[in-house]
Enzyme design. Structure first.
Site, short mmCIF file in Angstrom:
data_model
loop_
_atom_site.label_atom_id
_atom_site.label_comp_id
_atom_site.label_asym_id
_atom_site.label_seq_id
_atom_site.Cartn_x
_atom_site.Cartn_y
_atom_site.Cartn_z
N ASP A 1 0.83 -1.19 -0.06
CA ASP A 1 0.06 -0.02 -0.02
C ASP A 1 1.10 1.39 0.00
O ASP A 1 1.68 1.43 0.64
CB ASP A 1 -0.84 -0.01 1.16
CG ASP A 1 -2.02 1.16 1.52
OD1 ASP A 1 -1.68 2.15 0.38
OD2 ASP A 1 -2.50 1.29 2.23
N ASP B 1 -3.20 2.44 -5.65
CA ASP B 1 -1.96 2.32 -4.57
C ASP B 1 -1.88 1.28 -3.94
O ASP B 1 -1.36 1.25 -3.13
CB ASP B 1 -1.96 3.68 -4.09
CG ASP B 1 -2.96 3.84 -2.96
OD1 ASP B 1 -3.88 3.15 -3.18
OD2 ASP B 1 -2.37 4.36 -1.90
N GLU B 2 -2.58 0.08 -4.27
CA GLU B 2 -2.52 -1.38 -3.29
C GLU B 2 -2.76 -2.43 -4.14
O GLU B 2 -3.42 -2.57 -5.31
CB GLU B 2 -4.01 -1.20 -2.91
CG GLU B 2 -3.86 -0.25 -1.51
CD GLU B 2 -5.23 -0.26 -0.76
OE1 GLU B 2 -5.84 -1.42 -0.49
OE2 GLU B 2 -5.74 0.81 -0.65
MG MG Z 1 -2.44 4.11 0.09
#
Ligand code: MG
Length: 411
Positions: free
Chosen positions: A9, A104-105
């Site tokens: 993350d 973003d993961e």
């Molecule tokens: Mg994040």
């Protein structure tokens, strides 16, 4: 060896990308806005702004009150998507990405010796380093490692920024007790009051609740799944459930001739074969897909597939691809998109070797190929047929998962 999942993350993603692209913003409190207006809210706050209490969703007026020096910038979705693809490629240079969950993961399935804690932690550090080296030195990430994806994501939230947290099977469920109910994925604003009504106000109470109680809370089987996930069960295994590994690629205008398209196909096949071997699977079929650029009537498709005794040998996949390619009718138009899929997957250990092909002479060679490409980048060593397709099909398995940018939140 019970660690099955690694979750990555990125911290304060949009704001960190801005700081990466604009060095003058580094170390400063930054708020990213959808439009430059006083009436809007931050869709992201830099790590520095978070220290003042500015969060995703903080109104501009309030952010100014909390932090008088905050710098506001307007969001640049295209830049965030471009960097996203580079981050996925950086992670892929360390281990296959099993699923991209948001901009973003991403989650990776741990295989073989990576399931041991020492190797899993080393892999987590390697991934962070790859993002710094290949994408940007201010792009920090939090890595979570756990027996399943749900817990790995939970672990990634436990240390920010720049975290690396392992949740071990033998620490369950106590390790989760310090968290708030809402910190667990799957417990949203609607679920929390339902749990409260059943007498559950803490994660400790949640872990103590029976399978039946959770079934009641969720109103069905999802409650039982949650019960299992909390206990480290419910391991998601990407290729077995899908029973295929494939890649496709939209060709750039100068690669839409048959020769270039075939070279790209070989590249995609080799990527798929590498993933297949990484997961410890054999394939018993191969399919080829072509989409033609048809102006007026929309795109036309052609596909065909072949079956064979299961194996995981790139050297034997190559002629199958060549044969399928030969079978296609005359091209009606330039080739817009190519795809290749390895089908009918089975675990390597469950395969009885083909009686007529008892020795797998290429196993050692395939393994060397994978090791070199993993260490030095996906195109370091490749087959002759893939040469002109090199570079045109970057490690981009996640492309289809992020078709549009969601700018509501970047966690
Ligand atoms: Mg994040």
């Amino acid at each position: 060896m019970s660690l099955h999942s690694l979750y990555v993350d990125l911290n304060s993603y949009f704001a960190s990308v801005e700081q990466q692209l604009r060095p003058e913003l580094r170390g400063k409190p930054v708020g990213v806005l959808p439009v430059m207006a006083d009436t809007t809210c931050c869709i992201a706050a830099s790590i520095d702004a978070k220290r003042f209490g500015v969060r995703t969703g903080t109104p501009v007026w309030q952010a100014r009150k909390l932090c008088k020096d905050i710098v506001f910038v307007q969001a640049r979705p295209a830049a965030y998507v471009e960097i996203h693809h580079r981050i996925v490629a950086a992670v892929e240079s360390c281990t296959p990405v099993g699923a991209v969950l948001s901009i973003d993961e991403m989650a990776c399935e741990l295989m073989g010796s990576d399931r041991g804690e020492t190797n899993a932690i080393a892999l987590g550090q390697q991934i962070k380093r790859a993002i710094y080296d290949q994408v940007g030195e201010v792009l920090h990430s939090s890595v979570g490692i756990a027996p399943n994806r749900f817990l790995a994501k939970t672990a990634s939230n436990m240390q920010k920024p720049d975290g690396l947290v392992v949740i071990r099977q033998n620490e369950l469920p106590q390790r989760l007790y310090g968290l708030k109910l809402g910190a667990l994925t799957g417990i949203g604003r609607a679920m929390e009051p339902r749990l409260n009504r059943l007498g559950i106000h803490s994660v400790e109470q949640l872990c103590a609740a029976s399978k039946n109680t959770l079934r009641q809370a969720w109103g069905g089987i999802e409650g039982e799944r949650f019960y299992a996930k909390l206990r480290g069960e419910g391991v998601e295994s990407a290729p077995t459930q899908r029973a295929s590994v494939g890649h496709s690629h939209v060709l750039a205008p100068d690669l839409r001739d048959p020769g270039s398209a075939l070279a790209v196909l070989y590249r995609l096949l080799h990527k798929a074969a590498m993933r297949l071997r990484h997961y410890g699977y054999c394939a018993g079929g191969l399919s080829l897909h072509l989409t033609y650029l048809q102006r007026g009537n929309g795109p036309a498709h052609w596909s065909d597939q072949a079956r064979f005794s299961p194996h995981a040998d790139t050297f034997k996949f190559n002629p199958v691809l060549a044969q399928l390619w030969q079978r296609r009718p005359p091209d009606p138009a330039p080739i817009l998109k190519v795809g290749v899929t390895l089908l009918h997957l089975a675990e390597h250990s469950q395969i009885t070797r083909d009686l007529f092909d008892p020795d797998d002479q290429h196993e050692g060679l395939n393994s060397v190929l994978d090791q070199i490409n993993q260490r030095y980048g996906p195109n370091s060593l490749y087959f002759g047929g893939a040469h002109s397709g090199r570079g045109s099909a970057p490690m981009r398995i996640a492309f289809s998962h992020v078709p549009e940018l969601q700018v509501e939140s970047d966690g």
